[in-house]
Design a protein around this motif. Structure first.
Motif, short mmCIF file in Angstrom:
data_model
loop_
_atom_site.label_atom_id
_atom_site.label_comp_id
_atom_site.label_asym_id
_atom_site.label_seq_id
_atom_site.Cartn_x
_atom_site.Cartn_y
_atom_site.Cartn_z
N ALA A 247 140.86 -1.62 -12.94
CA ALA A 247 142.32 -1.79 -12.98
C ALA A 247 143.03 -0.47 -12.74
CB ALA A 247 142.74 -2.39 -14.33
N THR A 248 142.49 0.61 -13.28
CA THR A 248 143.11 1.92 -13.13
C THR A 248 143.15 2.35 -11.66
OG1 THR A 248 142.27 2.52 -15.30
CG2 THR A 248 142.99 4.34 -13.89
N GLN A 250 142.77 0.33 -9.03
CA GLN A 250 143.59 -0.61 -8.27
C GLN A 250 145.07 -0.35 -8.45
OE1 GLN A 250 142.38 -4.63 -9.31
NE2 GLN A 250 141.81 -4.91 -7.17
N TYR A 251 145.43 0.06 -9.65
CA TYR A 251 146.84 0.30 -9.93
C TYR A 251 147.32 1.56 -9.22
CZ TYR A 251 151.12 -0.37 -12.49
OH TYR A 251 152.44 -0.62 -12.81
N ILE A 304 146.84 0.06 -19.54
CA ILE A 304 145.69 -0.66 -18.96
C ILE A 304 144.57 -0.75 -19.99
CG2 ILE A 304 143.83 -0.46 -17.24
CD1 ILE A 304 145.97 0.81 -15.35
N HIS A 308 142.75 -4.05 -21.95
CA HIS A 308 141.32 -4.33 -21.94
C HIS A 308 140.68 -4.10 -23.30
CE1 HIS A 308 142.28 -4.14 -17.66
NE2 HIS A 308 141.26 -4.96 -17.51
N GLU B 113 138.69 -6.14 -5.73
CA GLU B 113 138.32 -5.27 -6.85
C GLU B 113 137.76 -3.94 -6.37
OE1 GLU B 113 135.77 -7.43 -9.58
OE2 GLU B 113 137.56 -7.62 -10.82
#
Lengths: 468, 468
Positions: A247-248, A250-251, A304, A308, B113
């Motif tokens: 997520a990190t 991708q963000y 984030i 999680h 992803e």
């Protein structure tokens, strides 16, 4: 496409070549047993295969002389930086000469406006950063060990902050190298980008001394960030930690470092470096940027992490606390070894697409448990790269075989997950058999054809990469 | 290291190979004059050298069949994407087959992803970004033309936002390619980084179709930024604009685009795109990031620009205004040509260390004036890369010679400033003679040896790169 020269020791040729070198360089050609041992492979489980002699060149012209002599008499030559490689790159399985660049270790030029510098191959990354200190610039690639830049280029090294600053592939702008037959080539000029011909820079980076001997490097530098902050963040599971990493990235948070340590690694560094981190899967982060930028990155990551289910998020911009944390990370190898004093450590590295990271790390832990091996795991997870250290009792007669079997299984797992058998340690001697499994026989044939084209007599670091 | 196969047309072999291809593929082997002309070189001043036939493969296996036939009968093969190269890459000086990838244009996989995708070589960058739209990801390399990804990789393309996102060198994770003898190779797996063997990915990127035919690409993608802002900023002199660029990069502002246009280029786009920018040296910028990050970048740049005596700084986060500005930049080629309707345009590209940029751009303008050539100049100045368009009256009998002499002088100038004769257009046919001047005969010899190793019969795009 090509036939490989058979790998056998050319005793007569080596003896003659050493005579010729001795006539030319006198006592500078060194043959003491201790020095030769030290230039064979010492830092891993691979057996030490010392060269017949060691020579420290002082300039490119001497490298040319040496290579012409090696070619004339068929003597193998193994370039040597600091000897910190982990896969047998500096071993001399066929004997020959170790060419140690310790005396070619100067910074030749710094161009602050262009944010680049020109160095000799023997300088280490810490020495380089020391020389750069007054410029506001730094050289970002940090493989942990204080390796030489020539060795780092030859093995395509990376390390903790590759996720932000790239690997040696990305930061080498140009190389000077000497070919097997003693000719000097320059791979590029100093422009930031080029489309002029084949990318010989990138062909030599990662070629492990088998295509040419690097004698000068032009390196891209980065500005020392205005602000730096560090963070530690524990998670309930490997899966949660890996999901936070994905997520990190991708963000678009431009993390400078995002390192993973499994619970066992955390326990080892707690003990070794006197820390008191929760013994759970851990992410260790560093943020670089402006004051506001670093604060924003930290905040975004904190959100984030919370999403999680992070157990604890600890943020600091204090330089001393950060230094302590990263020192502990850099000492992790010794910390892990201290889990079982006297045991041998078999370290291996693989790299998978980040989406497969949790699966790979979890499977690695399960297999280690099933095999009864103590196997702390950590890695540069922003890139999907992780290392497993297998701690093996030297008195266990089946220990070594179990470790080798584990390593083979892990490499095959990484390949099956569309990953690689080595993210940053290279092939050397230790991973020759996995290269073909990973890329196929056709691809290895092409590599061998390129090798034959550039080194027809197979004198440059023979017995490495695809020569088992 | 190697002898070059002499460059002559193998008429008998080509005729036989075409017969064999026709038997296999029937009417899919096309030989119409218009189609062949269109597959020779049309977008530059280089003469059109059409192939003997054109074939559109539908899968990798067909590419293998074609290559085996080409090798068996000695027929040259020229891979073709969209034909937008500027240095004669798709010309067929020895005849042979143009292999047009228009029908291999699919996205094979998207991995959100992992922020990568797998595509066939014929897809164009705009079509790819269209397919990616729903994912929040985009493919960042933008050479202006809507080129195919295979062609962009083969020529190591870059463009306006390379300063932030890198060139094709940086964003290709892995390739599938077919060798001259029809074998399929895979250069890497899908991991973000690897140290497994020679970097065949980077060797093929920029090899201009001379080492293998790319049949599949795995590409790194970027997240669509949360916020985007654009700015225009005029300066009193080229020197002031370049100094502002250097300061911006040194300060670590992560500009996504920083483009330079000289006063003449500004006049041309004002007229062509109905803008009213001050007719002075101009920087055109784009900032990507979070809302706060973009604001901070814009502010920092504004301060740097003011320090360098900016005449006017105009900032906008309005998407429509930005789109108009970048459309004008992308249309600059046509705008420049409109300065002298009916004239020929000789476009050349060089790249120098940014510290030498002002010197190079100013010298280029002075020389154009002394030569009496209308020569608008613009470039991707964050990388030190700039283009000069020489507008030449086709009725001027000495015009072409004057343009060629100017181009030679400019390439030599760039090389003398430690730069390259091509930052992004490639060598093709147009710059063969400058490659050796830039890198030296030894380096070109090594390239030729690699070519011979991978393509011993010289069937892959012969007459390019180092074969004049």
């Amino acid at each position: 496409m090509t036939d490989q020269t058979p790998l056998r020791r050319n005793a007569a040729g080596i003896a003659t070549a050493l005579d010729v070198l001795r006539q030319k360089f006198g006592a500078r050609l060194q043959t003491g047993a201790a020095l030769r041992e030290q230039h064979g492979h010492t830092t891993t489980w691979l057996p030490n295969q010392p060269p017949d002699a060691v020579f420290l060149p002082r300039e490119t012209a001497e490298v040319q002389d040496v290579l012409r002599i090696c070619t004339a008499y068929g003597m193998p030559l193994v370039p040597f930086g600091t000897g910190t490689s982990l896969e047998g790159h500096v071993n001399a399985p066929l004997g020959g000469l170790s060419l140690d660049f310790a005396e070619m270790n100067q910074v030749l030029a710094i161009h602050p406006e262009d944010m680049d510098c020109v160095v000799q191959p023997g300088i280490t990354r810490k020495a380089l950063n020391e020389e750069l200190r007054a410029t506001g610039l730094f050289f970002p690639v940090d493989p942990g060990a204080d390796a030489s830049l020539g060795g780092m280029a030859a093995t395509r090294a990376s390390g903790t902050n590759a996720v932000r600053y790239g690997t040696m592939r990305d930061v080498v702008l140009a190389l000077e190298a000497v070919t097997a037959d003693g000719r000097v080539i320059r791979t590029a000029k100093r422009a930031r980008k080029t489309s002029a011909g084949y990318d010989l820079t990138r062909l030599l980076v990662g070629s492990e001394g088998t295509l040419g001997v690097i004698t000068e490097l032009t390196l891209k530098l980065s500005g020392i960030p205005e602000a730096v902050a560090g963070a530690t963040c524990s998670f309930a599971s490997v899966e949660a930690a890996c999901a936070a990493v994905i997520a990190t990235i991708q963000y678009g948070v431009p993390v400078a470092r995002i390192e993973f340590l499994d619970a066992l690694s955390v326990r080892s560094i707690n003990a070794y470096s006197k820390l008191s981190l929760p013994e759970a899967p851990l992410l260790l982060l560093e943020f670089h940027g402006s004051e506001a930028g670093v604060a924003e990155q930290s905040e975004t990551f904190g959100e984030i992490a919370a999403d999680h289910g992070a157990l604890a998020f600890d943020w600091t911009s204090d330089a001393e606390a950060r230094a302590k944390m990263w020192q502990a990370r850099h000492d992790a190898y010794w910390a892990m070894r201290a889990l079982r004093p006297g045991f041998d450590a078999f370290v291996t590295d693989v790299c998978v697409p980040v989406s497969r990271l949790a699966e790979a790390v979890s499977a690695a832990a399960e297999r280690a448990e099933a095999d009864g091996i103590i196997a702390p795991t950590l890695g540069h997870v922003g890139d999907g790269n992780f290392h497993v250290a297998l701690l093996i009792d030297p008195d266990d007669p089946g220990g070594r075989a179990r470790a080798e079997s584990y390593i083979g299984w892990l490499n095959d797992l990484a390949i099956s997950l569309d990953g690689t058998c080595t993210g940053e340690h290279g092939i050397g001697q230790g991973k020759v058999k996995y290269l073909a499994r990973e890329l196929g026989a056709n691809t290895v044939d092409v590599m061998a054809a390129l090798k034959s084209a550039m080194d027809p007599d197979n004198i440059l670091n023979p017995g490495k990469l695809f020569q088992g």
